[in-house]
Scaffold this motif. Structure first.
Motif, PDB file in Angstrom:
ATOM      1  N   ASN A   1     -26.606 -35.176  12.901  1.00 22.32           N
ATOM      2  CA  ASN A   1     -26.416 -34.249  14.030  1.00 22.32           C
ATOM      3  C   ASN A   1     -26.288 -34.972  15.368  1.00 22.32           C
ATOM      4  OD1 ASN A   1     -29.070 -35.027  14.297  1.00 22.32           O
ATOM      5  ND2 ASN A   1     -29.889 -32.956  14.523  1.00 22.32           N
TER       6      ASN A   1
ATOM      7  N   ALA B   1     -21.752 -36.316  16.698  1.00 21.47           N
ATOM      8  CA  ALA B   1     -20.619 -35.457  17.063  1.00 21.47           C
ATOM      9  C   ALA B   1     -19.428 -36.216  17.666  1.00 21.47           C
ATOM     10  CB  ALA B   1     -21.075 -34.350  17.993  1.00 21.47           C
TER      11      ALA B   1
ATOM     12  N   TRP C   1     -18.446 -35.762  11.605  1.00 21.63           N
ATOM     13  CA  TRP C   1     -18.182 -37.072  12.208  1.00 21.63           C
ATOM     14  C   TRP C   1     -16.983 -37.738  11.539  1.00 21.63           C
ATOM     15  CZ3 TRP C   1     -19.615 -42.375  10.626  1.00 21.63           C
ATOM     16  CH2 TRP C   1     -19.337 -43.304  11.633  1.00 21.63           C
TER      17      TRP C   1
END
Length: 152
Positions: free
Chosen positions: A39, A42, A71
């Motif tokens: 997380n 990005a 990603w």
């Protein structure tokens, strides 16, 4: 001092634990290791002055895991040119499937397409041979360390 970014994609936690173990071992070798959670990736574009290690398991029909796929897609879409980036891939899979380590192979191909240079051959850890992939990855660090020392 060499900086190493470790990223992982996991379903059940094995790739995460393997990446965490590698981060500790790399730090013990005297490098700066940064473990990045899926997380946190990005808009991450690896710095070419640092090393990258991708640790990932494979799902379904050889797909990249859901947690790290955004990603992967970001890198594929933005296609940053990374000719000085040195990377290594650690894949976790099950050789009883035709798509063994499919996600690791996809990451390897993508990073190569972006111009990055594989520092070591892709490590493929087979769940049919080991229940503790972090131990295989730790053994592999000898190869990784030798490659870093010879390339720096």
């Amino acid at each position: 001092m060499v900086n190493v970014n470790l990223v992982y994609g996991t379903v059940y936690g094995s790739a995460q634990f393997t990446a965490e173990t590698l981060a500790k071992e790399i730090t013990a070798l005297g490098f700066n290791a940064t473990l990045m959670k899926p997380n946190e990736l990005a808009d991450f574009i690896p710095k070419e002055s640092e090393h990258l290690i991708v640790v990932c398991s494979t799902t379904g029909q050889g797909e990249v895991t859901e947690d790290i796929y955004p990603w992967f897609a970001h890198l594929k879409t933005t296609a940053p040119y990374l000719p000085k980036l040195k990377y290594s891939i650690v894949g976790l899979g099950d050789s009883s499937y035709d798509t063994f380590c499919g996600a690791a192979k996809q990451f390897d191909a993508l990073l190569s397409e972006l111009g990055a240079q594989a520092l070591t051959p892709r490590l493929e850890i087979d769940a049919t041979e080991t229940m503790e992939p972090e131990l295989e990855a730790t053994k592999w660090l000898t190869t990784w360390h030798a490659a870093v020392v010879n390339k720096v």
